[in-house]
Design a protein around this motif. Structure first.
Motif, PDB file in Angstrom:
ATOM      1  N   ASP B 428       0.940  -1.205  -0.087  1.00 51.07           N
ATOM      2  CA  ASP B 428      -0.146  -0.067   0.058  1.00 51.07           C
ATOM      3  C   ASP B 428       0.839   1.365  -0.069  1.00 51.07           C
ATOM      4  O   ASP B 428       0.746   2.009  -0.760  1.00 51.07           O
ATOM      5  CB  ASP B 428      -0.847   0.000   1.201  1.00 51.07           C
ATOM      6  CG  ASP B 428      -1.945  -0.835   1.150  1.00 51.07           C
ATOM      7  OD1 ASP B 428      -2.372  -1.366  -0.009  1.00 51.07           O
ATOM      8  OD2 ASP B 428      -2.822  -1.047   2.036  1.00 51.07           O
ATOM      9  N   GLN B 429       1.838   1.422   0.897  1.00 50.33           N
ATOM     10  CA  GLN B 429       2.716   2.429   0.922  1.00 50.33           C
ATOM     11  C   GLN B 429       3.445   2.550  -0.468  1.00 50.33           C
ATOM     12  O   GLN B 429       3.521   3.932  -0.920  1.00 50.33           O
ATOM     13  CB  GLN B 429       3.716   2.154   1.939  1.00 50.33           C
ATOM     14  CG  GLN B 429       3.412   2.526   3.202  1.00 50.33           C
ATOM     15  CD  GLN B 429       4.467   1.916   4.324  1.00 50.33           C
ATOM     16  OE1 GLN B 429       5.300   1.264   4.218  1.00 50.33           O
ATOM     17  NE2 GLN B 429       4.193   3.009   5.521  1.00 50.33           N
ATOM     18  N   TYR B 431       2.520   1.414  -3.443  1.00 50.55           N
ATOM     19  CA  TYR B 431       1.523   1.978  -4.525  1.00 50.55           C
ATOM     20  C   TYR B 431       0.961   3.405  -4.293  1.00 50.55           C
ATOM     21  O   TYR B 431       1.168   4.148  -5.347  1.00 50.55           O
ATOM     22  CB  TYR B 431       0.306   1.119  -4.233  1.00 50.55           C
ATOM     23  CG  TYR B 431      -0.885   1.467  -5.190  1.00 50.55           C
ATOM     24  CD1 TYR B 431      -0.948   1.757  -6.404  1.00 50.55           C
ATOM     25  CD2 TYR B 431      -2.267   1.774  -4.468  1.00 50.55           C
ATOM     26  CE1 TYR B 431      -2.033   2.042  -7.165  1.00 50.55           C
ATOM     27  CE2 TYR B 431      -3.117   1.915  -5.080  1.00 50.55           C
ATOM     28  CZ  TYR B 431      -3.322   2.175  -6.479  1.00 50.55           C
ATOM     29  OH  TYR B 431      -4.507   2.605  -7.157  1.00 50.55           O
ATOM     30  N   TYR B 432       0.820   3.972  -2.990  1.00 53.41           N
ATOM     31  CA  TYR B 432       0.695   5.248  -2.825  1.00 53.41           C
ATOM     32  C   TYR B 432       1.779   6.274  -3.439  1.00 53.41           C
ATOM     33  O   TYR B 432       1.433   7.227  -3.951  1.00 53.41           O
ATOM     34  CB  TYR B 432       0.528   5.438  -1.242  1.00 53.41           C
ATOM     35  CG  TYR B 432      -0.033   6.626  -0.764  1.00 53.41           C
ATOM     36  CD1 TYR B 432      -1.546   7.208  -0.907  1.00 53.41           C
ATOM     37  CD2 TYR B 432       0.559   7.587   0.082  1.00 53.41           C
ATOM     38  CE1 TYR B 432      -1.934   8.414  -0.529  1.00 53.41           C
ATOM     39  CE2 TYR B 432      -0.020   8.945   0.324  1.00 53.41           C
ATOM     40  CZ  TYR B 432      -1.219   9.237   0.312  1.00 53.41           C
ATOM     41  OH  TYR B 432      -1.687  10.472   0.668  1.00 53.41           O
ATOM     42  N   CYS B 433       2.973   5.948  -2.857  1.00 48.12           N
ATOM     43  CA  CYS B 433       4.073   6.722  -3.597  1.00 48.12           C
ATOM     44  C   CYS B 433       4.187   6.684  -5.003  1.00 48.12           C
ATOM     45  O   CYS B 433       4.289   7.571  -5.564  1.00 48.12           O
ATOM     46  CB  CYS B 433       5.571   6.383  -2.985  1.00 48.12           C
ATOM     47  SG  CYS B 433       5.491   6.293  -1.080  1.00 48.12           S
TER      48      CYS B 433
END
Lengths: 258, 480
Positions: B428-429, B431-433
């Motif tokens: 998730d981290q 993908y977010y970045c």
């Protein structure tokens, strides 16, 4: 601007999107509404490029094939997603994160990077827009933020990134009425002739503040009805019941918020 | 395994950018360790009789000791007789100025980004450069001398300040302390010596740069720092080694003496060659570091450990004086087949003593990372306090993170806190970045650096930048 045709998405052979057709013109705001589990969030992630879906069909932005691109390439092409659950990154300064993000897309586009001082001005304007205090930029990305602060941070990022297409996934969820008003005002201020938006929401409430040009109803992976903003009002009065297939209710569907 | 996890594995197969070796004309002793070897080293260095006696005492003790086996490390047996215990680059015996440094050595340090020319130095840092077993040069000696600070190689200190060395050598880490400390005491070759007189705030950062260059040699250096009453010093240490297929042994000892109201800040960026992705080669790093803090004194250890095949290291503080303070900030990264068993010991003896421990372990590829720490509150330590925080970050499915805290409290007024967490870099981290436009390497580096923030904040500025870069390189395979 955005053209989506017969888009399907599945996870491990479970079909979630079953053929979406959607055309979004420059400057238009489209709302996608639907019950839990209808595939709203999956649609947003399919556009943003999240791993783990098998995708078929086509999606292009200004003619370029979106589905062939990595998430960061989509960002450089102008796609911005406002997350329903913004991710926490402890120890990473909010301002540093934002500047890295902005300069990453600028580099990819072959544009000059923005220096610290110029960036501060851009960030300041964005902060005013979502009524954020100064210390906000120096806190870690989303770490320890309240629900409302996280959503405001998404809009702040959108203001800095100046996307061509913003996909806002349930930006209203978890907001009290004051925070909702701030977020909606931020979104409205960012509307413009070159910027398109897809606003995904479960409730009509948000659409009182952000008036969409078009409303689509997504049920069981398909758009079953499209219309202008009066469709949202109709849904508020009558619910989704009229669109649901018999034998299926909200709870039996899954994958909505994945 | 998801695509992201595979990508993480690919990213963590970094290459080592300091792996070159320099062709130096080197004086190497034949392999093997006997009393004769100890005598040879002492004679080479023209040491006084008392020091030879001290070495021989250590050698005798070492022969009766066994290697420690309590650490969570899998180590192939070390043949101590196949190692050469003395290697020195041949060059002019006496250096009058920096210009006398062998051009090849100078070039080697330039390649490492450590300029030995004082004019070329950008930052306010004095450097002692040590190749294999011998100190090749120390910069800014005169500037320091004006402030009364002694900063020189250990060998020079033995010749020029024997009384200071004799008084403090072994006073914090006795020869019998442990197997590797005893070995070091017997055969140590060189190292740095640093003395800050009463009331002096050292005008610049002091730094030692260690380089192993020769094949089949061990490096055994000894560092001694003495801070007199009301003085202050910040000391940095960096290390690299060429890329070789055999394992090389490094066994160092560092002793810190912080007298009343003084402060010693000791920072390490350890980047010995870690071995390749199949676990071949790499430095075996067995280090004993300990400081003694007298009344109102403060000792702060900060370490960033990214290199070595094996790391066995517990920088510790004996909080002897009342109100003394001990700190330990650590980032340990294990990737490839690296193994680290590292942590600290905080021994509270004085009243109102305080210690804090912040440990960040990062494990990637097949790396194994263990935090091992002892907090000991003695009966005499009224109102002692300790705070410990151990965070582990796992990047991949085949690596491991382990936390082994020991707490011994003999005084009921003590307050001891321990917090631990284990997390992964979430998809998730990343993908977010990436949705915000960063590529996967940049995103990973940003997340991992964020995880280490509290420790990097303790490093001097230039070192913090270096540490961040090193961490990114170790994780990303983007050779600079």
């Amino acid at each position: 601007m955005l053209n989506v045709a017969n888009l399907t998405a599945s996870i491990e052979d479970n079909p979630i999107l079953k053929g979406i057709d959607l055309n979004v013109g420059a400057g238009e705001v489209h709302a996608i509404m639907g019950p839990n589990g209808s595939g709203k969030s999956t649609f947003a992630h399919a556009l943003a490029g999240r791993d783990g879906y098998e995708i078929e069909g086509t999606a292009t932005i200004d003619g370029a094939d979106l589905l062939e691109m990595e998430p960061e390439e989509r960002a450089a092409a102008g796609v911005f997603m406002g997350f329903q659950y913004p991710v926490e990154i402890p120890g990473v300064n909010n301002m540093y994160f934002l500047r890295t993000a902005l300069n990453s897309v600028r580099r990819t586009r072959g544009e000059d990077e923005i220096g610290a001082r110029d960036f501060l001005e851009i960030a300041q304007k964005a902060m005013d827009l979502v009524e954020m205090k100064k210390d906000f930029l120096h806190r870690s990305v989303n770490a320890g933020f309240s629900g409302g602060e996280k959503k405001r941070n998404e809009i702040l990022q959108m203001a800095v990134m100046e996307p061509r297409l913003a996909v806002l996934d349930e930006t209203d969820s978890g907001l009290d009425i004051d925070a909702l008003r701030v977020v909606a005002a931020g979104v409205n201020a960012l509307r413009g002739p070159d910027r398109s938006m897809i606003v995904i929401t479960h409730y009509q409430r948000l659409l009182d503040y952000i008036k969409p040009d078009f409303v689509h109803v997504l049920v069981d992976g398909k758009i079953v009805e499209s219309g202008d903003h009066t469709l949202a009002v109709h849904l508020e009065d009558h619910g989704y019941a009229g669109f649901l297939n018999s034998g299926l209710d909200d709870a039996s569907l899954s994958g909505a918020t994945a | 395994m998801s695509e992201t996890m595979r990508d993480i594995e690919k990213l963590t197969e970094a290459s080592y950018e300091y792996g070159f070796s320099t062709d130096l004309d080197t004086d190497v002793a034949p392999p093997g360790l006997t009393e004769e070897t100890v005598r040879l080293i002492s004679a080479k260095k023209d040491e006084p009789e008392w020091l030879l006696a001290w070495r021989l005492q250590a050698f005798a003790a070492w022969q009766e000791m066994d290697e420690p086996d309590w650490a969570k490390l899998q180590i192939a047996p070390i043949d101590y007789q196949s190692i050469s215990y003395w290697a020195a680059p041949k060059q002019k015996p006496v250096l009058d100025s920096m210009d006398d440094v062998d051009p090849e050595i100078r070039e080697m340090f330039d390649k490492l980004g450590i300029p030995l020319h004082e004019q070329k130095m950008l930052s306010n840092v004095a450097v002692d450069a040590i190749v294999d077993s011998v100190s090749v040069t120390t910069t800014f000696k005169e500037t320091l001398a004006e402030a009364g600070v002694i900063f020189c190689s250990f060998s020079e200190a033995v010749q020029d300040h024997p009384e200071l060395v004799r008084e403090h050598l072994g006073s914090v880490v006795p020869v019998r302390d442990n197997f590797f400390a005893a070995l070091n005491s017997a055969v140590f070759s060189d190292g740095s010596f640093c003395y800050i007189p009463k009331g002096v705030r050292c005008p610049m950062e002091l730094s030692t740069y260690f380089r192993i260059n020769s094949m089949n040699t061990g490096q055994f250096e000894r560092t001694l720092i003495v801070a007199e009453d009301d003085s202050h010093v910040s000391y940095l240490e960096g290390c690299t080694a060429p890329q070789r297929d055999e394992n090389q042994l490094h066994a160092a000892v560092v002793e810190l003496v912080a007298k009343d109201r003084s402060e010693i800040k000791y920072s390490t960026v350890q980047n010995w060659y870690p071995g390749d992705e199949n676990g071949v080669g790499g430095i075996y790093n067995f280090v004993t570091k300990r400081g003694r803090a007298h009344t109102d004194a403060k000792i702060s250890w900060t370490q960033v450990e990214t290199g070595s095949a094996i790391t066995w290291k517990y920088p510790s503080v004996i909080l002897q004086g009342d109100r003394s303070i001990g700190e330990f900030y650590s980032v340990a990264l294990t990737s490839k087949h690296q193994q680290a068993d590292t942590g600290t010991k905080m021994i509270h003896i004085g009243a109102d003593t305080t210690s804090s421990i912040i440990s960040k372990g990062i494990s990637a590829a097949k790396g194994q990372n263990t935090y091992r720490g002892l907090v000991k509150i003695m009966r005499s330590a009224e109102n002692a306090r300790n705070y410990t925080q151990c965070d582990s970050l796992l990047l991949g499915k085949e690596c491991g993170a382990h936390t082994v805290p020991y707490i011994e409290v003999k005084n009921p007024t003590a307050q001891v806190e321990h917090e631990a967490s284990t997390s992964t870099v979430g998809e998730d981290q990343l993908y977010y970045c990436r949705q915000r436009g960063m590529n996967e390497e940049d995103a990973m580096a940003m997340i991992v650096n964020g995880f280490c923030r509290e420790v990097f904040d303790e490093l001097p500025m230039e070192f913090a930048v270096e540490a961040q870069r090193l961490l990114s390189v170790s994780l990303e395979g983007s050779v600079g």
